[in-house]
Design an enzyme around this catalytic site. Structure first.
Site, mmCIF file in Angstrom:
data_model
loop_
_atom_site.group_PDB
_atom_site.id
_atom_site.type_symbol
_atom_site.label_atom_id
_atom_site.label_comp_id
_atom_site.label_asym_id
_atom_site.label_seq_id
_atom_site.Cartn_x
_atom_site.Cartn_y
_atom_site.Cartn_z
ATOM 1 N N SER A 188 -2.990 29.248 13.232
ATOM 2 C CA SER A 188 -2.143 29.419 14.370
ATOM 3 C C SER A 188 -2.498 30.888 14.929
ATOM 4 C CB SER A 188 -0.811 28.990 14.071
ATOM 5 O OG SER A 188 -0.356 29.781 12.892
ATOM 6 N N HIS A 216 -0.738 22.754 15.649
ATOM 7 C CA HIS A 216 -1.343 23.292 16.842
ATOM 8 C C HIS A 216 -2.277 22.403 17.462
ATOM 9 C CE1 HIS A 216 0.922 26.947 17.074
ATOM 10 N NE2 HIS A 216 0.847 27.073 15.745
ATOM 11 N N LYS A 247 6.183 21.520 18.992
ATOM 12 C CA LYS A 247 5.071 22.192 19.849
ATOM 13 C C LYS A 247 4.590 21.425 20.947
ATOM 14 C CE LYS A 247 4.198 25.404 16.327
ATOM 15 N NZ LYS A 247 3.759 25.130 14.782
HETATM 16 C C1 LIG Z 1 4.462 25.653 13.509
HETATM 17 C C2 LIG Z 1 3.931 25.609 12.338
HETATM 18 C C3 LIG Z 1 4.626 24.715 11.105
HETATM 19 C C4 LIG Z 1 5.851 24.546 11.392
HETATM 20 O O1 LIG Z 1 6.491 23.702 12.285
HETATM 21 P P1 LIG Z 1 8.000 23.314 12.424
HETATM 22 O O2 LIG Z 1 8.316 21.975 12.812
HETATM 23 O O3 LIG Z 1 8.644 24.365 13.452
HETATM 24 O O4 LIG Z 1 8.874 23.573 11.254
HETATM 25 C C5 LIG Z 1 3.943 24.315 10.108
HETATM 26 N N1 LIG Z 1 2.589 24.363 10.160
HETATM 27 C C6 LIG Z 1 2.099 24.917 11.004
HETATM 28 C C7 LIG Z 1 0.321 24.793 10.937
HETATM 29 C C8 LIG Z 1 2.474 25.477 12.208
HETATM 30 O O5 LIG Z 1 1.746 25.985 13.046
#
Ligand SMILES: *Cc1c(COP(=O)(O)O)cnc(C)c1O
Length: 403
Positions: A188, A216, A247
């Site tokens: 990310s 992502h 997301k």
């Molecule tokens: C955003 C993200 C998470 C966490 O996701 P949430 O649902 O907000 O807890 C976990 N792993 C990765 C790679 C992320 O980018």
């Protein structure tokens, strides 16, 4: 003694500030979108938003919002229960079936967040005779989940397939029963898509399982938006996918693990964040279901096409202006600055200029690798992208980042 504790907390905070590593919260006065309002309640500023994970532009979509509202009206505000006591409604089963079907897995299990999915997935599945081989740039939640598990741990440098192979060899030589490779599908902070085709080839060679955290990627990357493994052409080889509804898929919140039926069934019995935490709110399930339906439709394909075009337009504009970007094909476009304070100052100056971005510094990225991570959305217009490039150029010149 107690006062010593509070002094230490205050000292640590001051240290964070002095190091330029403070992460301030900028208060929004409007919904999430390509444009939003940031600032004081009476006097917010209209800004173009380049720092949300709102890849498909569905976070403020009226259909997604309406589906969330309708689910709340039908199913209530919340469950006041964990899933196995009295917290499972038909809408939870529907969301689990929908996300599993989307990703081509037999079943899926919901968590309050992907952080919890990653926190809970390892410990029930692997024991002290097993091994986990993980990428050094994996998300914090994978790192924490792996820590909570008794399996032996092996780490390889980000994307380094030679080192992955060495670790697989070592895990086998040290007698591991089950070996699991765990990696982000998209890293990310850099926007790099993991070389999952090569990871899977090594997994075949060393008889290992593969877990991909595709937070992502789900909804936006690869054919049908089915994620980074689909992008690399090795979807069917991935044993376990973890992901988020927070997301591209509407942006509400909530996470999941999608895998073979027996794996999901065991997680329902043993995954601690599932057993000991409240069920997802119905509104979150309703909004996520609508977002997945859009992501899977012809409109989803158009949105992904628009997202690719938007990312290319921004990348080209920023490169032409002289900024150092991390190259890639993901709508994450990191603008490299190096110094943490410079990243903070630049983000603040851009906000004053109407562009909402965030500086990232240690410990979110390595020391000395501070950056502004920009993220494109399908909802951005060409005008908004050009406006952002112009603002970056003005501010970048003022701060001596570009000539
Ligand atoms: C955003 C993200 C998470 C966490 O996701 P949430 O649902 O907000 O807890 C976990 N792993 C990765 C790679 C992320 O980018």
């Amino acid at each position: 003694m107690r006062e010593r504790f509070y002094t230490r907390v205050a000292d640590t905070l001051e240290q964070i500030r002095n190091d330029g590593l403070e992460k301030p919260e900028r208060i929004m006065q409007a919904a999430q979108g390509a444009e939003t309002q940031v600032g004081e309640a009476g006097n917010p500023r209209r800004v173009i938003n380049f720092c949300a994970n709102n890849y498909l532009g569905l976070a403020g979509d009226p259909r997604v919002v309406a589906a969330g509202n309708k689910a709340a009206e039908t199913w209530g505000a919340g469950l006041a229960s964990v899933r196995f006591i009295c917290g499972t409604q038909a809408i939870h089963k529907q969301l689990e079936a929908e996300i599993a079907g989307y990703l081509g897995k037999e079943d899926a299990i919901l968590f309050a967040a992907a952080f919890d999915a990653n926190g809970g997935v390892f410990e029930p599945l692997l024991g002290e005779n097993d091994a986990i081989v993980s990428d050094s740039l994996n998300h914090a939640s994978l790192i924490d989940g792996i820590r909570l598990c008794k399996a032996r741990r092996y780490r390889y440098a980000n994307g380094d397939m030679a080192e992955l192979e060495a670790m697989l060899k070592q895990a086998r030589a040290e007698g591991a029963e089950t070996v699991l490779i765990a990696t982000d599908g998209v890293f990310s902070m850099d926007g790099h898509i993991a070389p999952l085709d090569r990871v899977c080839a090594l997994a075949d060679q060393y008889d290992a399982l593969v877990l991909v955290d595709d937070c992502h990627a789900t909804g936006l990357i690869g054919p049908g938006g089915r994620g980074s493994a689909a992008f690399r052409g090795c979807e069917a080889r991935i044993d376990i996918v973890t992901g988020t509804f927070g997301k591209a898929l509407g942006g509400a919140m909530g996470g999941f693990v999608a895998a073979r039926a027996e794996v999901v069934a065991l997680l329902r019995q043993r995954a601690r964040p599932y057993l000991f935490s409240n069920a997802l709110a119905p509104s979150v399930c309703g909004a996520s279901l609508e977002a997945i339906a859009i992501a899977r439709s012809a409109e989803g394909e158009q949105r992904r096409e628009q997202l690719r075009a938007n990312a290319a337009r921004f990348r080209n504009g920023m490169a032409a202006a002289g900024f150092t970007l991390i190259p890639g094909e993901h709508p994450i476009v990191p603008v490299m600055l190096g110094d943490a304070r410079l990243a903070q100052d630049m983000a603040a100056a851009l906000l004053d200029d109407g562009v909402f971005v965030t500086g990232f510094s240690y410990p979110v990225v390595p020391l000395g690798k501070a950056r502004i991570r920009t993220q494109l959305s399908a909802a951005h217009t060409a005008e908004q992208i050009d406006e952002a490039v112009a603002a970056f150029t003005r501010v970048g010149r003022k701060l001596g980042v570009i000539a």
